[in-house]
Design a protein around this motif. Structure first.
Motif, short mmCIF file in Angstrom:
data_model
loop_
_atom_site.label_atom_id
_atom_site.label_comp_id
_atom_site.label_asym_id
_atom_site.label_seq_id
_atom_site.Cartn_x
_atom_site.Cartn_y
_atom_site.Cartn_z
N ILE A 146 0.87 -1.18 0.00
CA ILE A 146 0.00 0.00 0.00
C ILE A 146 0.91 1.23 0.00
N VAL A 147 0.71 2.10 -0.98
CA VAL A 147 1.55 3.30 -1.10
C VAL A 147 0.65 4.54 -1.06
N THR A 148 1.00 5.47 -0.19
CA THR A 148 0.29 6.75 -0.15
C THR A 148 1.30 7.88 -0.38
N LYS A 149 0.86 8.90 -1.11
CA LYS A 149 1.71 10.07 -1.33
C LYS A 149 0.83 11.31 -1.28
N VAL A 150 1.16 12.17 -0.36
CA VAL A 150 0.45 13.44 -0.18
C VAL A 150 1.52 14.53 -0.08
N SER A 151 1.38 15.58 -0.85
CA SER A 151 2.42 16.62 -0.94
C SER A 151 2.75 17.24 0.40
N ASN A 152 1.79 17.34 1.29
CA ASN A 152 2.02 18.00 2.59
C ASN A 152 2.50 17.04 3.68
N ASN A 153 2.60 15.74 3.37
CA ASN A 153 3.00 14.75 4.38
C ASN A 153 4.33 14.08 3.99
N ASN A 154 5.13 13.75 4.99
CA ASN A 154 6.37 13.01 4.79
C ASN A 154 7.28 13.67 3.75
N GLY A 155 7.27 14.98 3.77
CA GLY A 155 8.11 15.74 2.83
C GLY A 155 7.73 15.53 1.39
N GLY A 156 6.48 15.16 1.16
CA GLY A 156 6.02 14.92 -0.21
C GLY A 156 6.49 13.60 -0.78
N GLU A 157 7.15 12.75 0.05
CA GLU A 157 7.65 11.46 -0.41
C GLU A 157 6.62 10.35 -0.19
N PRO A 158 6.63 9.33 -1.05
CA PRO A 158 5.69 8.21 -0.86
C PRO A 158 5.92 7.50 0.47
N CYS A 159 4.84 7.04 1.06
CA CYS A 159 4.89 6.24 2.28
C CYS A 159 4.46 4.82 1.91
N VAL A 160 5.35 3.87 2.11
CA VAL A 160 5.11 2.49 1.68
C VAL A 160 4.87 1.61 2.90
N LYS A 161 3.75 0.85 2.84
CA LYS A 161 3.44 -0.14 3.87
C LYS A 161 3.34 -1.49 3.17
N GLN A 162 4.18 -2.42 3.57
CA GLN A 162 4.31 -3.68 2.85
C GLN A 162 4.14 -4.87 3.77
N GLY A 163 3.63 -5.98 3.19
CA GLY A 163 3.45 -7.21 3.97
C GLY A 163 2.02 -7.43 4.41
N LYS A 164 1.85 -8.14 5.52
CA LYS A 164 0.52 -8.49 6.03
C LYS A 164 -0.10 -7.31 6.77
N GLN A 165 -1.34 -6.97 6.39
CA GLN A 165 -2.06 -5.86 7.02
C GLN A 165 -3.50 -6.31 7.35
N THR A 166 -4.11 -5.57 8.25
CA THR A 166 -5.49 -5.86 8.64
C THR A 166 -6.38 -4.65 8.37
N PHE A 167 -7.55 -4.91 7.77
CA PHE A 167 -8.59 -3.90 7.62
C PHE A 167 -9.74 -4.31 8.54
N TYR A 168 -10.29 -3.32 9.25
CA TYR A 168 -11.33 -3.64 10.23
C TYR A 168 -12.49 -2.67 10.12
N GLY A 169 -13.72 -3.18 10.26
CA GLY A 169 -14.93 -2.35 10.23
C GLY A 169 -15.42 -2.11 11.65
N LYS A 170 -15.10 -0.99 12.24
CA LYS A 170 -15.43 -0.72 13.64
C LYS A 170 -16.91 -0.36 13.80
N GLY A 171 -17.51 -0.89 14.86
CA GLY A 171 -18.90 -0.54 15.19
C GLY A 171 -19.87 -0.81 14.06
N ASN A 172 -20.65 0.22 13.71
CA ASN A 172 -21.65 0.09 12.66
C ASN A 172 -21.12 0.48 11.28
N ARG A 173 -19.83 0.69 11.17
CA ARG A 173 -19.27 1.07 9.88
C ARG A 173 -19.44 -0.06 8.87
N THR A 174 -19.79 0.31 7.65
CA THR A 174 -19.94 -0.68 6.59
C THR A 174 -18.67 -0.81 5.78
N TYR A 175 -17.67 0.04 6.04
CA TYR A 175 -16.40 -0.02 5.33
C TYR A 175 -15.32 -0.56 6.26
#
Length: 202
Positions: A146-175
């Motif tokens: 998962i790669v995110t890049k936002v000009s105002n964050n991390n000096g405008g450099e991509p942030c890379v998250k690699q490997g096993k990750q978890t997505f969770y739907g908290k409470g009544n969230r459908t996402y």
């Protein structure tokens, strides 16, 4: 002469009486009564047979019904995957109101491949590539990058998250939200990466 006539008449009467008595005895009222009892018993026996026959038919019907009820219904085969589809995805820095899309395709009975992105005109983006599966009603397991890049964050450099990750739907969230939220810049900066319900079998 009168005595002789009387004697003859008496003898005839006696013979008639004896014959009548014999005939009466021959008819035997008791035999007739017994015959009536036998006839009545035969009728009752016929009625009883009819009742028993009806009861047996009812019993047979109930037995058949019970046997049919005991037969387990044929279950439809469980389909764990419904095929490929698309899911909206978003990084909150780019905006929830302008989500990108990720395409999911079945790999096997559990896993889907996932490939998608969200971009804006400023050059900010979210990219997700890998495989994903559901491990609970509110939880997804992802392996990939998962790669995110936002000009105002991390000096405008991509942030890379690699490997096993978890997505969770908290409470009544459908996402489902990525639980590894910390941006590569560190501190209190977080990235909210979300996967929304879509058209795949996930």
């Amino acid at each position: 002469m009168r005595k002789t006539f009387k004697m003859i008449y008496f003898k005839k009467f006696l013979i008639f009486a004896v014959v009548t008595l014999m005939i009466s005895c021959g008819e035997n009222p008791k035999t007739e009564e017994n015959q009536r009892k036998v006839d009545r018993l035969i009728k009752e026996n016929d009625s009883l047979k009819k009742v028993l026959s009806n009861n047996q038919q009812t019993t047979d019907t109930l037995l058949v019904s019970n046997k049919e009820a005991e037969v387990p219904p044929v279950k439809e085969p469980v389909t764990t995957q419904k095929g490929e589809g698309k899911h909206p995805i978003s990084l909150h820095w780019i905006g929830w109101d302008r989500p990108g899309n990720a395409t999911l395709k079945p790999i096997d009975s559990e896993w889907f491949s996932i490939s998608g992105s969200q971009k804006n005109k400023a050059g900010d983006y979210l990219i997700i590539e890998g495989k994903i599966k559901r491990i609970g009603e509110k939880e997804l397991e992802f392996t990939g990058i998962i790669v995110t890049k936002v000009s105002n964050n991390n000096g405008g450099e991509p942030c890379v998250k690699q490997g096993k990750q978890t997505f969770y739907g908290k409470g009544n969230r459908t996402y489902f939200r990525l639980q590894n939220m910390e941006n590569c810049e560190g501190g209190m900066l977080v990235d909210y990466v979300d996967i929304f319900p879509g058209t795949s079998g996930l």
